[in-house]
Design an enzyme around this catalytic site. Structure first.
Site, PDB file in Angstrom:
ATOM      1  N   VAL A   4       0.840  -1.195   0.000  1.00  0.00           N
ATOM      2  CA  VAL A   4       0.000   0.000   0.000  1.00  0.00           C
ATOM      3  C   VAL A   4       0.877   1.248   0.000  1.00  0.00           C
ATOM      4  O   VAL A   4       2.083   1.172   0.223  1.00  0.00           O
ATOM      5  CB  VAL A   4      -0.957   0.023   1.223  1.00  0.00           C
ATOM      6  CG1 VAL A   4      -1.918  -1.167   1.174  1.00  0.00           C
ATOM      7  CG2 VAL A   4      -0.190   0.028   2.529  1.00  0.00           C
ATOM      8  N   CYS A   5       0.259   2.398  -0.254  1.00  0.00           N
ATOM      9  CA  CYS A   5       0.973   3.675  -0.197  1.00  0.00           C
ATOM     10  C   CYS A   5       1.445   3.909   1.239  1.00  0.00           C
ATOM     11  O   CYS A   5       0.740   3.531   2.155  1.00  0.00           O
ATOM     12  CB  CYS A   5       0.049   4.827  -0.613  1.00  0.00           C
ATOM     13  SG  CYS A   5      -0.533   4.711  -2.303  1.00  0.00           S
ATOM     14  N   PRO A   6       2.577   4.533   1.465  1.00  0.00           N
ATOM     15  CA  PRO A   6       3.499   5.072   0.457  1.00  0.00           C
ATOM     16  C   PRO A   6       4.541   4.057  -0.005  1.00  0.00           C
ATOM     17  O   PRO A   6       5.419   4.391  -0.780  1.00  0.00           O
ATOM     18  CB  PRO A   6       4.177   6.223   1.207  1.00  0.00           C
ATOM     19  CG  PRO A   6       4.274   5.706   2.619  1.00  0.00           C
ATOM     20  CD  PRO A   6       2.993   4.902   2.825  1.00  0.00           C
TER      21      PRO A   6
END
Length: 80
Positions: free
Chosen positions: A16-18
């Site tokens: 997932v981000c980041p």
């Protein structure tokens, strides 16, 4: 459409981000200018964030394609 030669591939399914951008950035920093990186993503926000961040870093985003259910590829050419 011409076939793009992929030099490296990074599978970030489950990330997932980041982290998707951070890991993509680390790989592209190891590559030579002109080389192409294919990033595989399954996290929808990353499909917008990775190309946006790559452009901000000065890289060339060649394509963003949906390649399956909840699966995308981002193809980036290293500029600098």
């Amino acid at each position: 459409m011409e076939q793009i030669k992929i030099d490296r591939e990074l599978d970030l399914k489950g990330e997932v981000c980041p982290f998707t951008f951070v890991k993509s950035k680390l790989i592209i920093e190891q590559m030579e200018p002109g080389q192409v990186l294919r990033v595989i993503l399954d996290y929808k926000p990353s499909v917008e964030n990775v190309p946006k961040s790559m452009r901000e870093e000065g890289q060339e985003v060649l394509q963003v394609n949906q390649i399956g259910d909840n699966l995308w590829e981002v193809i980036v050419r290293k500029v600098r």
